[in-house]
Scaffold this motif. Structure first.
Motif, PDB file in Angstrom:
ATOM      1  N   GLY A 134      60.065  40.233  28.587  1.00 38.98           N
ATOM      2  CA  GLY A 134      58.799  39.525  28.762  1.00 38.98           C
ATOM      3  C   GLY A 134      58.864  38.022  28.890  1.00 38.98           C
ATOM      4  N   GLY A 135      60.019  37.416  28.875  1.00 34.88           N
ATOM      5  CA  GLY A 135      60.089  35.973  29.048  1.00 34.88           C
ATOM      6  C   GLY A 135      59.676  35.569  30.454  1.00 34.88           C
ATOM      7  N   GLY A 136      59.524  34.280  30.660  1.00 34.48           N
ATOM      8  CA  GLY A 136      59.162  33.795  31.988  1.00 34.48           C
ATOM      9  C   GLY A 136      58.782  32.343  31.956  1.00 34.48           C
ATOM     10  N   SER A 137      58.280  31.872  33.083  1.00 32.63           N
ATOM     11  CA  SER A 137      57.846  30.485  33.226  1.00 32.63           C
ATOM     12  C   SER A 137      56.340  30.459  33.389  1.00 32.63           C
ATOM     13  CB  SER A 137      58.517  29.851  34.447  1.00 32.63           C
ATOM     14  OG  SER A 137      59.907  29.788  34.272  1.00 32.63           O
ATOM     15  N   VAL A 138      55.669  29.637  32.578  1.00 38.14           N
ATOM     16  CA  VAL A 138      54.215  29.542  32.621  1.00 38.14           C
ATOM     17  C   VAL A 138      53.787  28.087  32.510  1.00 38.14           C
ATOM     18  CG1 VAL A 138      53.855  31.851  31.635  1.00 38.14           C
ATOM     19  CG2 VAL A 138      53.990  29.855  30.122  1.00 38.14           C
ATOM     20  N   GLN A 139      52.505  27.870  32.787  1.00 36.56           N
ATOM     21  CA  GLN A 139      51.925  26.542  32.638  1.00 36.56           C
ATOM     22  C   GLN A 139      51.435  26.360  31.202  1.00 36.56           C
ATOM     23  OE1 GLN A 139      51.434  24.077  35.043  1.00 36.56           O
ATOM     24  NE2 GLN A 139      52.663  25.270  36.484  1.00 36.56           N
TER      25      GLN A 139
ATOM     26  N   SER B 275      49.224  32.185  28.263  1.00 35.72           N
ATOM     27  CA  SER B 275      49.672  33.158  27.262  1.00 35.72           C
ATOM     28  C   SER B 275      50.827  33.969  27.823  1.00 35.72           C
ATOM     29  CB  SER B 275      48.522  34.101  26.884  1.00 35.72           C
ATOM     30  OG  SER B 275      47.469  33.396  26.264  1.00 35.72           O
ATOM     31  N   LEU B 276      51.627  34.488  26.919  1.00 31.72           N
ATOM     32  CA  LEU B 276      52.774  35.305  27.302  1.00 31.72           C
ATOM     33  C   LEU B 276      53.053  36.270  26.162  1.00 31.72           C
ATOM     34  CD1 LEU B 276      54.665  35.256  29.819  1.00 31.72           C
ATOM     35  CD2 LEU B 276      56.238  33.849  28.471  1.00 31.72           C
ATOM     36  N   THR B 277      53.475  37.471  26.502  1.00 37.07           N
ATOM     37  CA  THR B 277      53.796  38.462  25.481  1.00 37.07           C
ATOM     38  C   THR B 277      55.260  38.845  25.583  1.00 37.07           C
ATOM     39  OG1 THR B 277      51.548  39.363  25.557  1.00 37.07           O
ATOM     40  CG2 THR B 277      53.251  40.724  24.541  1.00 37.07           C
ATOM     41  N   LEU B 278      55.958  38.755  24.470  1.00 40.48           N
ATOM     42  CA  LEU B 278      57.339  39.203  24.382  1.00 40.48           C
ATOM     43  C   LEU B 278      57.380  40.528  23.636  1.00 40.48           C
ATOM     44  CD1 LEU B 278      59.187  35.908  23.344  1.00 40.48           C
ATOM     45  CD2 LEU B 278      58.623  36.731  25.637  1.00 40.48           C
TER      46      LEU B 278
ATOM     47  N   ARG C 260      48.559  30.302  16.826  1.00 39.83           N
ATOM     48  CA  ARG C 260      48.732  30.480  18.276  1.00 39.83           C
ATOM     49  C   ARG C 260      49.517  31.743  18.599  1.00 39.83           C
ATOM     50  NH1 ARG C 260      51.701  27.006  21.172  1.00 39.83           N
ATOM     51  NH2 ARG C 260      53.009  26.409  19.409  1.00 39.83           N
ATOM     52  N   PHE C 261      50.461  32.111  17.760  1.00 41.22           N
ATOM     53  CA  PHE C 261      51.313  33.271  17.991  1.00 41.22           C
ATOM     54  C   PHE C 261      50.941  34.370  16.997  1.00 41.22           C
ATOM     55  CE2 PHE C 261      55.319  30.966  19.803  1.00 41.22           C
ATOM     56  CZ  PHE C 261      54.516  30.308  20.731  1.00 41.22           C
ATOM     57  N   VAL C 262      51.092  35.612  17.460  1.00 41.61           N
ATOM     58  CA  VAL C 262      50.836  36.765  16.591  1.00 41.61           C
ATOM     59  C   VAL C 262      51.992  37.747  16.727  1.00 41.61           C
ATOM     60  CG1 VAL C 262      49.308  38.693  16.035  1.00 41.61           C
ATOM     61  CG2 VAL C 262      48.335  36.519  16.823  1.00 41.61           C
ATOM     62  N   ILE C 263      52.575  38.120  15.589  1.00 45.56           N
ATOM     63  CA  ILE C 263      53.655  39.105  15.587  1.00 45.56           C
ATOM     64  C   ILE C 263      53.060  40.447  15.187  1.00 45.56           C
ATOM     65  CG2 ILE C 263      54.297  38.616  13.185  1.00 45.56           C
ATOM     66  CD1 ILE C 263      57.227  39.144  13.967  1.00 45.56           C
ATOM     67  N   SER C 264      53.537  41.516  15.811  1.00 44.25           N
ATOM     68  CA  SER C 264      53.031  42.838  15.465  1.00 44.25           C
ATOM     69  C   SER C 264      54.071  43.884  15.837  1.00 44.25           C
ATOM     70  CB  SER C 264      51.713  43.127  16.196  1.00 44.25           C
ATOM     71  OG  SER C 264      51.906  43.150  17.595  1.00 44.25           O
TER      72      SER C 264
ATOM     73  N   ASN D  83      49.940  32.501  22.565  1.00 41.80           N
ATOM     74  CA  ASN D  83      48.761  31.942  23.196  1.00 41.80           C
ATOM     75  C   ASN D  83      48.814  30.418  23.180  1.00 41.80           C
ATOM     76  OD1 ASN D  83      47.563  34.589  23.467  1.00 41.80           O
ATOM     77  ND2 ASN D  83      47.073  34.476  21.288  1.00 41.80           N
ATOM     78  N   ASN D  84      48.076  29.833  24.096  1.00 36.25           N
ATOM     79  CA  ASN D  84      47.990  28.370  24.177  1.00 36.25           C
ATOM     80  C   ASN D  84      49.383  27.736  24.139  1.00 36.25           C
ATOM     81  OD1 ASN D  84      46.872  25.802  24.286  1.00 36.25           O
ATOM     82  ND2 ASN D  84      46.509  25.705  22.076  1.00 36.25           N
ATOM     83  N   LEU D  85      50.234  28.196  25.003  1.00 36.92           N
ATOM     84  CA  LEU D  85      51.619  27.719  25.022  1.00 36.92           C
ATOM     85  C   LEU D  85      51.703  26.239  25.368  1.00 36.92           C
ATOM     86  CD1 LEU D  85      53.216  30.871  26.590  1.00 36.92           C
ATOM     87  CD2 LEU D  85      53.985  29.789  24.471  1.00 36.92           C
ATOM     88  N   LYS D  86      52.672  25.583  24.756  1.00 36.04           N
ATOM     89  CA  LYS D  86      52.896  24.154  24.959  1.00 36.04           C
ATOM     90  C   LYS D  86      54.310  23.936  25.478  1.00 36.04           C
ATOM     91  CE  LYS D  86      49.963  23.239  20.934  1.00 36.04           C
ATOM     92  NZ  LYS D  86      49.881  22.580  19.604  1.00 36.04           N
TER      93      LYS D  86
END
Length: 125
Positions: free
Chosen positions: A8-13, A17-20, A65-69, A82-85
């Motif tokens: 699930g990695g990648g490049s975003v602005q 949001s991104l999910t691993l 910003r992040f949630v583990i589950s 979420n709300n990646l920096k």
């Protein structure tokens, strides 16, 4: 043999949001976590879940910003980001341990025994 594989990695602005996801071999783990290694920096723990109590904990840098589950398949670990920096950029690793936690701080690498190969997350401004 214990195996952990991240997806699930990648490049975003910035702001995206991104999910691993991480698929772990079918064993009973005491804790599962996510670590991050930014360029030129040490690997640091950012999120953990203690399976017996389903208790979560986060590094201050990702709190709120992040949630583990755990996924519906109990040996799947998910990190919703979420709300990646831009400062979230780095290699993200899934980690797990079967032994009960001792005196180690979960944010240290020594608290985990099994590691994935890592997946790159790049956040651009």
């Amino acid at each position: 043999q214990v195996q952990l594989v991240e997806y699930g990695g990648g490049s975003v602005q910035s702001g995206a949001s991104l999910t691993l996801s991480c698929a772990l071999s079918a064993y009973t783990y005491d804790r599962m976590g996510w670590f991050r290694q930014a360029p030129g920096k040490a690997r640091e723990g950012i999120a953990v879940i203690f399976t017996a109590t389903e208790t979560e904990d986060y590094a201050e840098s990702v709190q709120d910003r992040f949630v583990i589950s755990r996924g519906s398949a109990r040996n799947t670990l998910v990190l919703q980001m979420n709300n990646l920096k831009p400062e979230d950029t780095g290699m993200y690793y899934c980690a797990a341990a079967m032994r009960p936690s001792g005196s180690e701080n979960w944010r240290s690498e020594g608290a985990f025994d099994y590691w994935g190969q890592g997946t790159q997350v790049t956040v651009s401004s």
